[in-house]
Design an enzyme around this catalytic site. Structure first.
Site: not given
Length: 410
Positions: A163, A302, A313, A334, A339, A397
């Site tokens: 991502c 994010h 975050e 998002k 996403h 990830f």
């Protein structure tokens, strides 16, 4: 001697609009791209909603033969790159093609090709597998196809950091120009993974929201958030060395001034709980620009809408900025497009560029119910005013963290 790098072209294929004009109009209107999955029958799946790109016709962006030799993720990249190059007004006849490079990443490549050919293998045997299966499937082919379609012969790379792919791709293009490896780079990310195995895999990981309500499925930082919604599309930008851009009278959208990259070294899917890795990436990006942390007043987070990401975050932003964190406006794109995995950071970067240009920060759409520990300003409403900097975060990830800092061009 570090060279200055500016943004001269933008291109986008997104769930709320194809092309920059439609995409940005969607952002300004707070439009959401969520709806029932139509690419396959998702009846037996836990997740029934996605943010699909609608009405995409590859033949509008390339000839039919080229389109047939590309999977959707590559078609999206070529379409967005074509728009960005045209927007930049680059006359490739006048450029040294070996000084114009490509840095376009995809987190996954083509799951469609994998599924299709695996079915053939099982049902009809190995001799029936498409001879082009491998070049259709592998993730570097987005960069390869952009290079081939437009004759870009410079440095051509494919960053794959899940991502964080889009942000890393633009960051590495920025470094390539800074360091003198190229004058111009087409950079960004692309993805198309709304497939049976894609949805099943992310659902099994409990990463996707099972919400049936498009208004309440991708709700970053909201107390009721329950996972992300899979999106798809591409974002490509043209980065250019400042003097090169000025010499040809290019329109300059903004300047890239900082890039930070770290790893959590913690867990394959969860960010570090204290947010230290993401905080360091932000710190490095700000230090790279040579500015004080207090000059940052806006972060495009994010913000995936998963419990862990939004919490950790938030902790990272507090860890990096201390008390100043409370004065920073934070939003998540998002909340409108879902996403986009490998394309997320690139589309969010483009959003930041337009926001700085127009002095408009979009709301985190759907954000209603505050969560106790998530106590920062997540832009419940749109914000207008002068913003000098935008810091964009991506966390992938594997523990990959990337932050990129954009400055309004002066």
């Amino acid at each position: 001697m570090s060279r200055r790098v500016v943004i001269t072209g933008l291109g986008a294929v997104t769930p709320i609009g194809i092309g920059m004009e439609a995409f940005w109009k969607g952002i300004r209107e707070g439009r959401i791209g969520f709806g029932p999955i139509t690419k396959f029958d998702a009846q037996g799946y836990k997740c029934h909603l996605a943010a699909e790109v609608k009405d995409f016709d590859a033949k509008k962006y390339m000839d039919a033969k080229a389109a047939r030799r590309m999977e959707l993720f590559c078609q999206y990249a070529v379409a967005a790159a074509g728009e960005a190059l045209a927007d930049a007004g680059l006359d490739l006849e006048k450029e040294d093609p070996f000084r114009v490079g490509v840095s376009v990443g995809s987190g996954i490549g083509s799951l469609q090709a994998m599924e299709r050919e695996h079915t053939k293998l099982l049902e009809k045997g190995p001799s029936r597998v498409n001879p082009l299966m491998v070049p259709l499937m592998i993730s570097n082919m987005a960069a390869g196809n952009v290079s081939i379609q437009f004759g870009l012969k410079g440095k051509s790379i494919n960053v794959v950091t899940a991502c964080a792919t889009g942000t890393h791709s633009i960051g590495e293009a920025f470094r390539s120009i800074q360091y003198g490896e190229a004058e111009v780079m087409a950079a960004g990310g692309t993805e198309s993974s709304i497939t049976p195995i894609g949805i099943a895999g992310f659902s099994a990981l409990t990463a996707l929201s099972a919400s049936e309500d498009p208004e309440r499925c991708s709700i970053p930082f909201d107390k009721e958030r329950s996972g992300f919604i899979m999106g798809e599309g591409a974002g490509i930008v043209i980065l250019e060395e400042l003097e090169h851009a000025l010499s040809r009278g290019a329109k300059i959208y903004g300047e890239v001034v900082g890039y930070g990259s770290t790893s959590d070294a913690y867990h394959i899917t969860s960010p570090a709980e204290d947010g230290e890795g993401a905080a360091k990436a932000m710190e490095y990006a700000v230090a790279d620009a040579g500015i004080a942390k207090e000059e940052i007043t806006y972060i495009n987070a994010h913000g995936t809408s998963t419990h862990h990401n939004d919490l950790f975050e938030t902790r990272a932003i507090k860890l990096c900025f201390g008390e100043h964190a409370k004065r920073i406006k934070i939003n998540s794109t998002k909340s409108m497009v879902g996403h986009l995995l490998g394309a997320a950071g690139a589309v969010e970067f483009i959003t930041c560029v337009k926001e700085l240009e127009e002095g408009y920060l979009h709301p985190t759409v759907g954000y209603r119910i505050p969560d106790e520990e998530l106590d920062l300003d997540y832009c419940r409403e749109a914000v207008t005013g002068e913003f000098k900097y935008a810091l964009s975060n991506s966390l992938g990830f594997g523990g990959h963290n990337a932050s990129i800092l954009i400055k309004k061009y002066e």
